[in-house]
Design a protein around this motif. Structure first.
Motif, PDB file in Angstrom:
ATOM      1  N   GLY A 156       0.828  -1.198   0.000  1.00  0.00           N
ATOM      2  CA  GLY A 156       0.000   0.000   0.000  1.00  0.00           C
ATOM      3  C   GLY A 156       0.863   1.249   0.000  1.00  0.00           C
ATOM      4  N   THR A 157       0.228   2.380  -0.123  1.00  0.00           N
ATOM      5  CA  THR A 157       0.926   3.659  -0.049  1.00  0.00           C
ATOM      6  C   THR A 157       0.137   4.608   0.836  1.00  0.00           C
ATOM      7  OG1 THR A 157      -0.203   4.404  -2.064  1.00  0.00           O
ATOM      8  CG2 THR A 157       2.012   3.527  -2.313  1.00  0.00           C
ATOM      9  N   ASP A 158       0.865   5.544   1.443  1.00  0.00           N
ATOM     10  CA  ASP A 158       0.242   6.626   2.195  1.00  0.00           C
ATOM     11  C   ASP A 158       0.217   7.869   1.310  1.00  0.00           C
ATOM     12  OD1 ASP A 158      -0.053   5.168   4.636  1.00  0.00           O
ATOM     13  OD2 ASP A 158       2.100   5.414   4.963  1.00  0.00           O
ATOM     14  N   ARG A 159      -0.902   8.537   1.255  1.00  0.00           N
ATOM     15  CA  ARG A 159      -0.971   9.758   0.475  1.00  0.00           C
ATOM     16  C   ARG A 159      -0.174  10.863   1.170  1.00  0.00           C
ATOM     17  NH1 ARG A 159      -2.504   6.062  -2.100  1.00  0.00           N
ATOM     18  NH2 ARG A 159      -4.318   5.981  -3.466  1.00  0.00           N
ATOM     19  N   PRO A 160       0.535  11.698   0.426  1.00  0.00           N
ATOM     20  CA  PRO A 160       1.326  12.777   1.030  1.00  0.00           C
ATOM     21  C   PRO A 160       0.456  13.677   1.907  1.00  0.00           C
ATOM     22  CG  PRO A 160       1.877  12.539  -1.285  1.00  0.00           C
ATOM     23  CD  PRO A 160       0.668  11.675  -1.047  1.00  0.00           C
ATOM     24  N   ALA A 161       1.030  14.082   3.047  1.00  0.00           N
ATOM     25  CA  ALA A 161       0.286  14.932   3.981  1.00  0.00           C
ATOM     26  C   ALA A 161       0.319  16.395   3.573  1.00  0.00           C
ATOM     27  CB  ALA A 161       0.864  14.778   5.387  1.00  0.00           C
ATOM     28  N   ALA A 162       1.246  16.758   2.687  1.00  0.00           N
ATOM     29  CA  ALA A 162       1.381  18.157   2.262  1.00  0.00           C
ATOM     30  C   ALA A 162       1.743  18.186   0.783  1.00  0.00           C
ATOM     31  CB  ALA A 162       2.458  18.860   3.095  1.00  0.00           C
ATOM     32  N   PRO A 163       1.477  19.297   0.097  1.00  0.00           N
ATOM     33  CA  PRO A 163       1.789  19.397  -1.336  1.00  0.00           C
ATOM     34  C   PRO A 163       3.289  19.464  -1.582  1.00  0.00           C
ATOM     35  CG  PRO A 163       0.999  21.495  -0.498  1.00  0.00           C
ATOM     36  CD  PRO A 163       0.806  20.502   0.608  1.00  0.00           C
ATOM     37  N   GLN A 164       3.685  19.203  -2.829  1.00  0.00           N
ATOM     38  CA  GLN A 164       5.086  19.297  -3.210  1.00  0.00           C
ATOM     39  C   GLN A 164       5.587  20.727  -3.084  1.00  0.00           C
ATOM     40  OE1 GLN A 164       5.588  15.863  -3.031  1.00  0.00           O
ATOM     41  NE2 GLN A 164       7.255  16.416  -4.410  1.00  0.00           N
ATOM     42  N   ALA A 165       6.856  20.858  -2.691  1.00  0.00           N
ATOM     43  CA  ALA A 165       7.493  22.168  -2.563  1.00  0.00           C
ATOM     44  C   ALA A 165       8.927  22.048  -3.059  1.00  0.00           C
ATOM     45  CB  ALA A 165       7.457  22.639  -1.114  1.00  0.00           C
ATOM     46  N   PRO A 166       9.120  21.896  -4.384  1.00  0.00           N
ATOM     47  CA  PRO A 166      10.460  21.668  -4.932  1.00  0.00           C
ATOM     48  C   PRO A 166      11.427  22.794  -4.587  1.00  0.00           C
ATOM     49  CG  PRO A 166       8.760  21.302  -6.594  1.00  0.00           C
ATOM     50  CD  PRO A 166       8.087  21.949  -5.425  1.00  0.00           C
ATOM     51  N   VAL A 167      12.654  22.410  -4.308  1.00  0.00           N
ATOM     52  CA  VAL A 167      13.688  23.395  -3.965  1.00  0.00           C
ATOM     53  C   VAL A 167      14.525  23.709  -5.197  1.00  0.00           C
ATOM     54  CG1 VAL A 167      13.798  22.745  -1.537  1.00  0.00           C
ATOM     55  CG2 VAL A 167      15.226  21.531  -3.209  1.00  0.00           C
ATOM     56  N   ASP A 168      15.311  24.777  -5.082  1.00  0.00           N
ATOM     57  CA  ASP A 168      16.198  25.207  -6.156  1.00  0.00           C
ATOM     58  C   ASP A 168      17.610  25.339  -5.587  1.00  0.00           C
ATOM     59  OD1 ASP A 168      16.946  26.100  -8.714  1.00  0.00           O
ATOM     60  OD2 ASP A 168      16.740  28.195  -8.099  1.00  0.00           O
ATOM     61  N   PRO A 169      18.639  24.720  -6.199  1.00  0.00           N
ATOM     62  CA  PRO A 169      18.588  23.901  -7.408  1.00  0.00           C
ATOM     63  C   PRO A 169      17.804  22.618  -7.178  1.00  0.00           C
ATOM     64  CG  PRO A 169      20.743  23.717  -6.394  1.00  0.00           C
ATOM     65  CD  PRO A 169      20.011  24.793  -5.642  1.00  0.00           C
ATOM     66  N   PRO A 170      17.326  21.972  -8.254  1.00  0.00           N
ATOM     67  CA  PRO A 170      16.464  20.811  -8.102  1.00  0.00           C
ATOM     68  C   PRO A 170      17.135  19.671  -7.337  1.00  0.00           C
ATOM     69  CG  PRO A 170      17.193  21.084 -10.381  1.00  0.00           C
ATOM     70  CD  PRO A 170      17.567  22.326  -9.657  1.00  0.00           C
ATOM     71  N   LEU A 171      16.338  19.035  -6.503  1.00  0.00           N
ATOM     72  CA  LEU A 171      16.832  17.942  -5.670  1.00  0.00           C
ATOM     73  C   LEU A 171      16.579  16.607  -6.356  1.00  0.00           C
ATOM     74  CD1 LEU A 171      17.870  16.656  -3.017  1.00  0.00           C
ATOM     75  CD2 LEU A 171      15.534  16.862  -2.125  1.00  0.00           C
ATOM     76  N   ILE A 172      17.646  15.834  -6.515  1.00  0.00           N
ATOM     77  CA  ILE A 172      17.562  14.445  -6.971  1.00  0.00           C
ATOM     78  C   ILE A 172      17.594  13.577  -5.713  1.00  0.00           C
ATOM     79  CG2 ILE A 172      18.662  12.615  -8.312  1.00  0.00           C
ATOM     80  CD1 ILE A 172      20.014  14.889  -9.963  1.00  0.00           C
ATOM     81  N   LEU A 173      16.541  12.819  -5.484  1.00  0.00           N
ATOM     82  CA  LEU A 173      16.427  12.008  -4.271  1.00  0.00           C
ATOM     83  C   LEU A 173      16.555  10.532  -4.613  1.00  0.00           C
ATOM     84  CD1 LEU A 173      15.764  11.659  -1.223  1.00  0.00           C
ATOM     85  CD2 LEU A 173      13.332  11.640  -1.882  1.00  0.00           C
ATOM     86  N   SER A 174      17.357   9.832  -3.821  1.00  0.00           N
ATOM     87  CA  SER A 174      17.456   8.379  -3.924  1.00  0.00           C
ATOM     88  C   SER A 174      17.213   7.793  -2.541  1.00  0.00           C
ATOM     89  CB  SER A 174      18.839   7.952  -4.436  1.00  0.00           C
ATOM     90  OG  SER A 174      18.890   6.556  -4.668  1.00  0.00           O
ATOM     91  N   VAL A 175      16.363   6.764  -2.480  1.00  0.00           N
ATOM     92  CA  VAL A 175      16.031   6.132  -1.200  1.00  0.00           C
ATOM     93  C   VAL A 175      16.209   4.622  -1.337  1.00  0.00           C
ATOM     94  CG1 VAL A 175      14.267   5.785   0.572  1.00  0.00           C
ATOM     95  CG2 VAL A 175      14.362   7.952  -0.678  1.00  0.00           C
ATOM     96  N   GLY A 176      17.010   4.058  -0.467  1.00  0.00           N
ATOM     97  CA  GLY A 176      17.239   2.613  -0.477  1.00  0.00           C
ATOM     98  C   GLY A 176      18.355   2.273   0.488  1.00  0.00           C
ATOM     99  N   ILE A 177      18.287   1.099   1.096  1.00  0.00           N
ATOM    100  CA  ILE A 177      19.314   0.716   2.055  1.00  0.00           C
ATOM    101  C   ILE A 177      20.692   0.805   1.413  1.00  0.00           C
ATOM    102  CG2 ILE A 177      17.815  -0.748   3.432  1.00  0.00           C
ATOM    103  CD1 ILE A 177      18.991  -3.180   1.992  1.00  0.00           C
ATOM    104  N   LEU A 178      21.698   1.110   2.222  1.00  0.00           N
ATOM    105  CA  LEU A 178      23.064   1.236   1.705  1.00  0.00           C
ATOM    106  C   LEU A 178      23.656  -0.159   1.577  1.00  0.00           C
ATOM    107  CD1 LEU A 178      24.316   4.384   3.646  1.00  0.00           C
ATOM    108  CD2 LEU A 178      22.921   4.208   1.574  1.00  0.00           C
TER     109      LEU A 178
END
Length: 355
Positions: A156-178
């Motif tokens: 399942g997924t949880d819906r975001p609690a707040a709207p997107q707020a992209p930062v500048d410079p753009p953020l590249i996000l990676s999520v996963g165990i090291l």
């Protein structure tokens, strides 16, 4: 409705990896439906336990009553001695995130042992739950599991609690165990090829392999990217939510995924995805929401990231496609309801077959 069940897994169910998060949310969902679920912590050394830990794990499972079904997480199930598993009286439901032999960088003899053991153990399970069509197909074709015996319980997924707020410079996000399987080394190598562009990046994930973590830190130091690239390690749920909201692109150079909860999280936040064409990624990431490249190809990964960073119209179109797909994803209550239906449909134990 099944009144009682057990859920067995190695170590602590609160461990921050996709598989453990899946297990934890499934247990919570079953409890919300009125099922009393006992969590059984097996030795954390599984799937490569010593003889004493193997005995402790099997003794714990053998002590379960015959009228209480037990869901056994695949990290333990596929490695348990088959002869010992025969002693378990409780109806067994295997929860296979991905087969153990598919883990990256396994010695050939260990991979062969795990393949043989998991294949034999799957024949003893009353039913098998998997998170994706990809894992289902692999169990059918490589492990001889009957299709009628497998149920897909998509996370399942949880819906975001707040709207997107992209930062500048753009953020590249990676999520996963090291961990080597997640390909963070490939992502770092790709980012080093994008020094001419404006961006920042965060790699967030629970440290899993100390030697690999040290190698990643050394690679970041040698990349010359400085503060633009943060190897954040384990972060709080609050910071992770903030990172998803601030991000413009989600990137994961994984070498294999049996599913990948983080892709759904990225979709639910409307993030275009750059990843690899492997395992369940192809089925999980919609074609119009992401760019998939070959495994272990930092040049192709860098080209895909450059494309999104320099072509705002394409980035926006893929972000919109991701948001549409994310809005249609199931909730955790849906996953729990599917799992409960599996438990309710289990045939009663046959006393004549019990040891």
């Amino acid at each position: 409705m099944t009144a009682r069940a057990a859920f067995a897994l190695p170590g602590d169910i609160a461990t921050l990896t996709g598989g453990y998060i899946y297990d934890h949310r499934l247990v919570e969902g079953l409890r919300d439906l009125g099922c009393k679920v006992e969590v059984i912590s097996l030795p954390a050394s599984l799937p490569t336990p010593d003889a004493a830990d193997m005995r402790r794990a099997l003794d714990r499972l053998a002590a379960l009553p015959a009228d209480v079904p037990v869901i056994i997480d695949g990290l333990a199930f596929g490695a348990l001695e088959t002869a010992g598993l025969h002693r378990v009286r409780a109806p067994i439901v295997a929860m296979i995130h991905h087969p153990l032999a598919q883990e990256s960088a396994l010695p050939a003899d260990l991979a062969d042992h795990l393949w043989r053991t998991e294949r034999a153990n799957l024949a003893l399970a009353r039913h098998v739950m998997v998170p994706s069509p990809h894992t289902r197909d692999m169990l059918i074709t490589r492990y001889d599991v009957s299709p009628a015996k497998i149920t897909i319980v998509r996370p399942g997924t949880d819906r975001p609690a707040a709207p997107q707020a992209p930062v500048d410079p753009p953020l590249i996000l990676s999520v996963g165990i090291l961990h080597p399987r997640k390909g963070h080394d490939v992502l770092i190598a790709a980012l080093a090829q994008l020094a001419d562009l404006a961006w920042q990046a965060v790699i967030a994930g629970n440290p899993w392999d100390d030697q690999h973590v040290a190698a990643l830190h050394a690679q970041v130091a040698e990349s010359g990217l400085g503060a633009r690239l943060e190897l954040a390690g384990r972060v709080t749920p609050e910071r992770l939510s903030q990172l998803y909201r601030q991000a413009s692109i989600f990137a994961l150079a994984t070498r294999y995924e049996g599913y990948g909860i983080v892709f759904d999280e990225a979709l639910s936040h409307g993030l275009p995805i750059v990843s690899t064409r492997t395992g369940a990624v192809v089925d999980t990431v919609p074609e119009d929401a992401g760019l998939l490249v070959p495994v272990d190809d930092p040049e192709a990964l860098a080209a895909a990231l450059r494309r999104l960073l320099t072509e705002p119209q394409e980035q926006a179109a893929r972000a919109a496609a991701a948001a549409r797909a994310g809005a249609a994803l199931p909730r955790w209550a849906d996953a729990a309801a599917t799992a409960m239906a599996v438990l309710d449909a289990l045939p009663p134990s046959d006393p004549a077959s019990m040891p």
